[in-house]
Structure formats: structure tokens, C-alpha cells
Design an enzyme around this catalytic site. Structure first.
Site, short mmCIF file in Angstrom:
data_model
loop_
_atom_site.label_atom_id
_atom_site.label_comp_id
_atom_site.label_asym_id
_atom_site.label_seq_id
_atom_site.Cartn_x
_atom_site.Cartn_y
_atom_site.Cartn_z
N SER A 1 -27.54 -25.78 -41.41
CA SER A 1 -28.86 -26.34 -41.11
C SER A 1 -29.14 -27.60 -41.92
CB SER A 1 -29.96 -25.33 -41.43
OG SER A 1 -29.73 -24.13 -40.76
N GLU B 1 -21.96 -10.31 -36.09
CA GLU B 1 -23.20 -9.76 -36.65
C GLU B 1 -23.54 -8.40 -36.06
OE1 GLU B 1 -26.24 -12.66 -36.20
OE2 GLU B 1 -25.37 -13.98 -37.70
N GLU C 1 -38.47 -17.27 -31.06
CA GLU C 1 -38.63 -18.02 -29.80
C GLU C 1 -37.27 -18.25 -29.15
OE1 GLU C 1 -40.01 -18.77 -32.66
OE2 GLU C 1 -42.16 -18.64 -32.28
N GLN D 1 -23.07 -20.95 -46.12
CA GLN D 1 -22.98 -21.70 -44.86
C GLN D 1 -23.79 -22.97 -44.97
OE1 GLN D 1 -24.45 -18.83 -42.18
NE2 GLN D 1 -22.46 -17.86 -41.91
C1 FAD Z 1 -33.87 -16.48 -44.93
C2 FAD Z 1 -33.14 -17.63 -44.31
C3 FAD Z 1 -31.82 -17.85 -44.63
C4 FAD Z 1 -31.14 -18.92 -44.05
N1 FAD Z 1 -29.84 -19.15 -44.42
C5 FAD Z 1 -29.19 -20.22 -43.93
C6 FAD Z 1 -27.87 -20.53 -44.37
O1 FAD Z 1 -27.29 -19.82 -45.20
N2 FAD Z 1 -27.26 -21.62 -43.88
C7 FAD Z 1 -27.86 -22.43 -42.96
O2 FAD Z 1 -27.24 -23.39 -42.54
N3 FAD Z 1 -29.12 -22.18 -42.53
C8 FAD Z 1 -29.80 -21.09 -42.99
N4 FAD Z 1 -31.08 -20.83 -42.59
C9 FAD Z 1 -31.73 -21.75 -41.68
C10 FAD Z 1 -31.95 -21.21 -40.29
O3 FAD Z 1 -30.74 -21.19 -39.57
C11 FAD Z 1 -33.01 -22.07 -39.62
O4 FAD Z 1 -34.20 -21.92 -40.34
C12 FAD Z 1 -33.24 -21.70 -38.18
O5 FAD Z 1 -32.11 -22.02 -37.39
C13 FAD Z 1 -34.46 -22.38 -37.61
O6 FAD Z 1 -34.36 -23.75 -37.76
P1 FAD Z 1 -35.52 -24.61 -38.47
O7 FAD Z 1 -35.93 -23.92 -39.71
O8 FAD Z 1 -35.04 -26.01 -38.57
O9 FAD Z 1 -36.75 -24.53 -37.49
P2 FAD Z 1 -36.91 -25.36 -36.14
O10 FAD Z 1 -35.66 -25.27 -35.34
O11 FAD Z 1 -37.44 -26.71 -36.46
O12 FAD Z 1 -38.01 -24.51 -35.41
C14 FAD Z 1 -39.41 -24.61 -35.72
C15 FAD Z 1 -40.19 -23.75 -34.74
O13 FAD Z 1 -39.98 -24.23 -33.40
C16 FAD Z 1 -39.45 -23.19 -32.57
N5 FAD Z 1 -38.47 -23.74 -31.62
C17 FAD Z 1 -37.42 -24.54 -31.91
N6 FAD Z 1 -36.70 -24.80 -30.79
C18 FAD Z 1 -37.32 -24.13 -29.78
C19 FAD Z 1 -37.04 -23.96 -28.39
N7 FAD Z 1 -35.99 -24.56 -27.81
N8 FAD Z 1 -37.88 -23.19 -27.66
C20 FAD Z 1 -38.94 -22.57 -28.23
N9 FAD Z 1 -39.25 -22.68 -29.55
C21 FAD Z 1 -38.45 -23.45 -30.31
C22 FAD Z 1 -38.78 -22.24 -33.52
O14 FAD Z 1 -38.67 -20.95 -32.98
C23 FAD Z 1 -39.70 -22.30 -34.72
O15 FAD Z 1 -40.81 -21.44 -34.54
C24 FAD Z 1 -31.79 -19.77 -43.13
C25 FAD Z 1 -33.12 -19.52 -42.81
C26 FAD Z 1 -33.81 -18.48 -43.38
C27 FAD Z 1 -35.24 -18.25 -43.02
#
Ligand code: FAD
Length: 407
Positions: A143, A260, A391, A140
Site C-alpha cells: 500500500s 488466507e 466496500e 508487505q
Molecule cells: C490493520 C491494517 C494492516 C495493514 N497492513 C498492511 C500491510 O502490511 N501492508 C500493506 O501494504 N498494506 C497494509 N494495510 C493497508 C490496507 O491494505 C489498505 O488500508 C486497504 O487496502 C485500503 O486502502 P486505503 O487505506 O488506501 O483506503 P482507500 O482505498 O483509499 O479507501 C478509502 C475508502 O473508500 C472505499 N473504496 C475504495 N475503493 C472503492 C470502490 N471501488 N468501491 C467502493 N468503495 C471503495 C474503501 O472501502 C474505503 O472505505 C493495512 C491496513 C490495516 C487497516
């Protein structure tokens, strides 16, 4: 016995029939896994070690489809099985965990779901059989460095190609699980920068060999590299790659999340296994006076507290499973189950570390258990982020279950 499930137009009877059938199915699938299953090397580690391991994984996934365990819920025309019940998917996932067998990749299951829901006739005919045969692993590409929880902020652009055929896609993706060995990817890109954020996004299904794709694995603190950065530099895609409607990418992503649910019941089994590992490490960790940790009252109290929390999550999961069996889920079942499971998972790894930290030695007989805890401690937190961070789950629960206003 299932308790009464009120107000959904389904009674005891449906759930009970499903239950009788499920016991027989469980025996069948357990025997199948014992005979053919490829073991999981460690939690969260899905990328093959080498070419031979990759061949085994693909053959195992193909065997699960061929035996009608995976993809059984697809329309019969595409290989699904008549008489399939949602409970079969739940049982399969539970038994895969219990048998420590390599689990089907979420990315592949979601791709199949999206293709069935949104694919053109040509796309389904070409791509669904290759999922069933293990020929296609999917990833996928959603992100981005500045778009995770807020996925609609994604900036990867698909510009109309100057020669009028299709688009040229440029941008960067990150955390793309399995991208380094995936054959196909579901890509989200912005085809229209001028309209509302969600509306300008289009989903594409692309071969991961297209020119202009640069895939760089990211090494995690577990030592494994399970996900990648993916750079796109004028990657040419055509109308044949569009999944659903141009501008309809948001519907494609959001519909996939419903599939899921099959994993919900598996969480309880996972926690039971972890609790057994917790007791095992407490029996094998020795303090300075050579007593084992389990002999100490404070450790016993912590284990008892952990057991209560495991039991709580089992009840939450059982409740959700009852509803899945009669097709009467609540929108918040997924978020509640995910939050409860992933946060407790982290808490259990922390307790195991605390026990191991305070020990002066660990009996050799528990070397495997200790290695599992070390790995799970480093890996476990990832689950509180992937598929929607804790969150975000809390926000969904607040709105969907408690009816709180959006902050
Ligand atoms: C093991 C793993 C596998 C993954 N695999 C894929 C994949 O195959 N393809 C893909 O596209 N992505 C993948 N991801 C990415 C995943 O979808 C993102 O990490 C996730 O959506 C969080 O986004 P971010 O890392 O940008 O964190 P951010 O969105 O920047 O968040 C940072 C922090 O802020 C908090 N936060 C953000 N928005 C809010 C809100 N509105 N209210 C309160 N708190 C908030 C979050 O909870 C977090 O603690 C994977 C991630 C992991 C850990």
C-alpha cells in the site's frame, strides 16, 4: 455430520474421513499450544514488547513449524508433511484463538506461499528454511498513500540503475504491518511506467536492512504501533531480488490471497469468545440502582439479537469450512466470511461500549474483560479495512456470487 456437497466431484466420504482425523489432530494441537504457546497480549498486537518477548515469539513460531503444525501444507521437499489436509490448518487457527496463543503472522504465511509459488530455486533454498526457523519475519510493502484498494495505482518506481546492474527504487509505502521488526519485505514497485497499470509492476523480496530504507512506526489510537511508513530512497535491488517475472508482480499478489482461507474457521471461534465477553460485561456492569445490566430486558434483547448474528456467521463459516475440507470452495467464500465476521466484530464492540457507557460501575472481577472491550473497540474497525475493505468485499460478492455487472 457434513451435509451433502453437490456438484464438485467430492462426496460425503472425503469430508467424513477428514473429520475423523481432525478430532485427533485437534487434541494434539490443543495440548501443544497449552504446553508451549506464547500468549497474545491483545487482539491485533503482534509487535514484540522487548528483545526477550521477540525471542519468545520467534521460538514459538519455529516450534510450530518444527512440530509440523505450520508449513505442513508445503511440498515435502521444503518441510511439508505427507498426509496433510487443509482441515489441519483450520483446526490449528481455531485452537490458537481458543488458547489465546500468539498467531502466525499473515505476512510470513503469505511470503512463504509466494516463495513456494514464484521463488527461484536459490530464493527458496535460502529463504524458506529461515521462515521455518523463526529467523525471518516478513512484511508487505504494497500500500501507498494513493494506492490501497486500488493497488494497481502504486507509484513507487524501480528505475534501471545507471551502472546497468539492477534497479534503484524510490517511493513511499504505508500501513506496512511489522516493518519495524521484519527482516524481509515483499515489495511492489513499478518497473515499467509505460504499459498498462497491472502489467508494469514487479515484486521483489528484499532484506529490510538495505541502504536507503527509512522505516517509521505509526502510533495507532490503541496506543500500539503495529504498522509503519516506509520511505525508499534509491534502494538498490538486483535481479536476485525479483520474485517471479519482471512485470509479473500482479500475479504474485493476487495468488497470495488464496492462502488466507486458513483463517476462515477461526473467525467463528473468535466471535464465540467475544460473545462470552459480552455476557461477562453485562453481568459486571452496574446501573445506578446497583442492578447488573444483564438483569434488564432491553439489554437481554440486545444480547439475544447479537447471539443470533453470531450464530449466522457461524453458519456462514461452517458452510465455507465444509467446502474447504473437500477442496471445493466458491470464489466468494473468502469475501462473504470476511465481511460477515469483521462487520459483526465491530457491532459487538459497539454493543459492549453501549453497556459500559450506561453503567455507573463495573465490578473489579471484570476489569480484564472491560480492558479487552476498550482495546477491541479501538482496534476492531481496522479489520474492516485490512485485507480488502468492506466496500470492496461487497463489490466482489456482488460480482462473484450474485453475478451483478461491474459498476
Ligand atoms: C490493520 C491494517 C494492516 C495493514 N497492513 C498492511 C500491510 O502490511 N501492508 C500493506 O501494504 N498494506 C497494509 N494495510 C493497508 C490496507 O491494505 C489498505 O488500508 C486497504 O487496502 C485500503 O486502502 P486505503 O487505506 O488506501 O483506503 P482507500 O482505498 O483509499 O479507501 C478509502 C475508502 O473508500 C472505499 N473504496 C475504495 N475503493 C472503492 C470502490 N471501488 N468501491 C467502493 N468503495 C471503495 C474503501 O472501502 C474505503 O472505505 C493495512 C491496513 C490495516 C487497516
Amino acid at each position: 455430520m457434513p451435509t451433502d456437497i453437490d456438484g464438485h466431484g467430492h462426496g460425503h466420504h472425503d469430508a467424513f474421513d477428514a473429520r475423523g482425523d481432525l478430532d485427533a489432530y485437534r487434541r494434539e494441537v490443543r495440548a501443544f499450544i497449552a504446553e508451549h504457546g506464547v500468549p497474545m497480549s491483545a487482539e491485533g498486537v503482534r509487535v514484540p514488547r522487548d528483545a526477550e518477548h521477540e525471542r519468545q515469539i520467534r521460538a514459538w513460531l519455529a516450534a510450530l513449524y518444527a512440530a509440523g503444525h505450520l508449513g505442513a501444507g508445503w511440498p515435502v521437499r521444503w518441510g511439508g508433511r505427507a498426509g496433510h489436509l487443509p482441515g489441519h490448518d483450520l483446526v490449528l487457527m481455531e485452537e490458537l484463538i481458543r488458547g489465546n496463543a500468539y498467531r502466525p503472522l499473515d505476512q510470513v504465511m503469505l511470503a512463504a506461499h509466494s516463495l513456494l509459488a514464484f521463488g527461484s530455486e536459490v530464493q527458496r533454498r535460502e529463504l524458506l528454511p529461515k521462515i521455518r526457523s523463526g529467523e525471518h519475519i516478513w512484511c508487505q510493502l504494497f500500500s501507498e498513500p494513493e494506492a490501497g484498494s486500488d493497488l494497481a495505482a502504486l507509484r513507487t518506481r524501480a528505475r534501471p540503475a545507471p551502472d546497468g546492474h539492477g534497479w534503484l527504487v524510490s517511493g513511499q509505502k504505508v500501513w506496512s504491518t511489522d516493518a519495524q521488526w521484519a527482516d524481509m519485505g515483499t515489495l511492489l514497485a513499478r518497473t515499467d511506467p509505460d504499459i498498462a497499470r497491472h502489467a508494469g509492476i514487479t515484486a521483489f523480496v528484499i532484506p529490510m536492512t538495505l541502504p536507503g530504507l527509512d522505516i517509521r512506526p505509526i502510533r495507532e489510537m490503541t496506543g500500539h504501533a503495529e504498522f509503519c511508513e516506509v520511505f525508499l530512497d534509491d534502494v538498490r535491488v538486483g535481479p536476485e531480488h525479483v520474485l517471479g517475472a519482471v512485470g509479473g508482480g500482479w500475479q504474485v499478489v493476487t495468488s497470495g490471497l488464496a492462502s488466507e482461507r486458513a483463517f476462515v474457521g477461526a473467525h467463528a471461534v473468535q466471535l464465540e469468545r467475544m460473545y462470552a465477553d459480552l455476557v461477562a460485561i453485562a453481568r459486571a456492569a452496574r446501573f445506578g440502582d446497583a442492578t447488573v445490566a444483564l438483569a434488564h430486558e432491553d439489554v437481554q434483547a440486545k444480547l439475544a439479537e447479537a447471539l443470533v448474528r453470531v450464530e449466522e456467521v457461524r453458519l456462514i463459516v461452517r458452510d465455507a469450512v465444509e467446502r474447504i475440507l473437500v477442496d471445493a470452495e466458491h470464489p466468494s467464500d473468502g469475501p462473504v466470511g470476511k465481511l460477515a465476521y469483521t462487520e459483526l466484530n465491530v457491532a459487538l464492540t459497539e454493543l459492549a461500549m453501549e453497556i459500559m457507557d450506561s453503567a455507573v460501575s463495573i465490578d473489579d472481577s471484570a476489569a480484564d474483560v472491560a480492558a479487552r472491550w476498550q482495546h477491541n473497540f479501538l482496534w476492531g474497525r481496522a479489520l474492516t479495512i485490512s485485507g480488502g475493505a468492506s466496500e470492496i468485499m461487497r463489490g466482489l460478492i456482488g460480482r462473484q456470487l450474485l453475478g451483478l455487472p461491474r459498476a
